[in-house]
Each structure stands twice: as C-alpha cells, then as structure tokens.
Enzyme design. Structure first.
Site, PDB file in Angstrom:
ATOM      1  N   LEU A  42       0.837  -1.196   0.000  1.00  0.00           N
ATOM      2  CA  LEU A  42       0.000   0.000   0.000  1.00  0.00           C
ATOM      3  C   LEU A  42       0.873   1.248   0.000  1.00  0.00           C
ATOM      4  CD1 LEU A  42      -2.635  -1.237   2.565  1.00  0.00           C
ATOM      5  CD2 LEU A  42      -2.815  -1.208   0.075  1.00  0.00           C
ATOM      6  N   HIS A  58      -1.116 -12.442   7.984  1.00  0.00           N
ATOM      7  CA  HIS A  58      -0.049 -13.049   7.184  1.00  0.00           C
ATOM      8  C   HIS A  58       0.138 -14.500   7.621  1.00  0.00           C
ATOM      9  CE1 HIS A  58       3.543 -13.183   4.725  1.00  0.00           C
ATOM     10  NE2 HIS A  58       4.156 -13.772   5.744  1.00  0.00           N
ATOM     11  N   ASP A  94       5.036  -6.696   4.799  1.00  0.00           N
ATOM     12  CA  ASP A  94       4.804  -7.411   6.059  1.00  0.00           C
ATOM     13  C   ASP A  94       5.790  -6.971   7.141  1.00  0.00           C
ATOM     14  OD1 ASP A  94       2.691  -8.916   4.956  1.00  0.00           O
ATOM     15  OD2 ASP A  94       4.129 -10.259   4.018  1.00  0.00           O
TER      16      ASP A  94
END
Length: 144
Positions: A42, A58, A94
């Site tokens: 993003l 995740h 992540d």
C-alpha cells in the site's frame, strides 16, 4: 460487509490507484480495516491515512517469511513451527508492528495446502475487536 473492486489496470498509474483505494475505504468510515490475502504493498495515500488502523493477516510467524508464498517458504526451510501473524500495515512488505501471533505445528506429512488450512483455522480463533462500525474488508481483487 461492504466491498469494492479496484483493478490496478483501470488507473493511469500506481499513485492514482492508491488514491482511489484510500477514497473507497474512507467512504465507508471504518474504525479499523482488516486485510487477508491482499498481496499488494500500500502506498502513502493509504498508509498515512490509516496508520495504526489497518491490520493484515499473514500466514507465517513474522519476521520470518514475509511476502508471497510464506507457507511454501516455511516448508522448504523445514521449520517445525509456522503460524499466522496479525500486524499493522506500513509501507514495507509485512514489516509493520506485530499485534498478535499464533503458532501452528508443521507435521512431517504436511504439505503447503494442509498447513495453510491449519493456520487459517487458527486465525478463526483470534478474538475479534469491538468497534462502533464494522471494518471494511480490504480483499479487493487487485489485478495487474
């Protein structure tokens, strides 16, 4: 639950797509946004607007195996334990702060699909967050 479909190919560039995503989410006025299987980094229009209010699920115990194919990577590395991580979304892959994790044992006969299914079952056991408005599901199909 409200949903939108924003295809990257329908926008002039990545910045325009990020701005449209931020606008689409903002229109629903969620207190919290949760994504699972989203598979997109993003950009600033989203990460700045929703900082500390966008969670991602995740399928690995971060910081190990960030990015795509986490379960397959964990199995290839022959880990004995993998799991699921819920973390805050930031500009990295992540890389945001971990909110919670749940471990899943990797059995000798497990393949990627079975281990991922067990990790997904563990996610279903994570306590939900109470909010005055429902979260917006950020599982829009974002094709290239």
């Amino acid at each position: 639950m409200p949903a939108s479909h924003l295809r990257l190919v329908d926008f002039a560039d990545r910045a325009a797509w990020d701005a449209a995503l931020a606008k689409a989410v903002t229109e629903h006025q969620p207190d919290l946004v949760v994504s699972a299987g989203y598979m997109r980094i993003l950009g600033p229009p989203v990460t700045e607007r929703w900082r500390n209010r966008w969670l991602n699920v995740h399928p690995a115990l971060l910081p190990s195996f960030p990015g795509m194919h986490a379960v397959a990577q964990a199995l290839a590395y022959r880990v004995k334990t993998t799991g699921v991580t819920v973390h805050l979304v930031d500009e990295g892959v992540d890389a945001g702060p971990v909110v919670l994790q749940e471990a899943v044992e990797v059995r000798d006969d497990h393949r990627s699909r079975a281990t991922a299914a067990r990790a997904g079952t563990r996610w279903g056991e994570v306590p939900s967050t109470t909010s005055t408005r429902p979260p917006v599901a950020a599982t829009w199909a974002a094709s290239s």
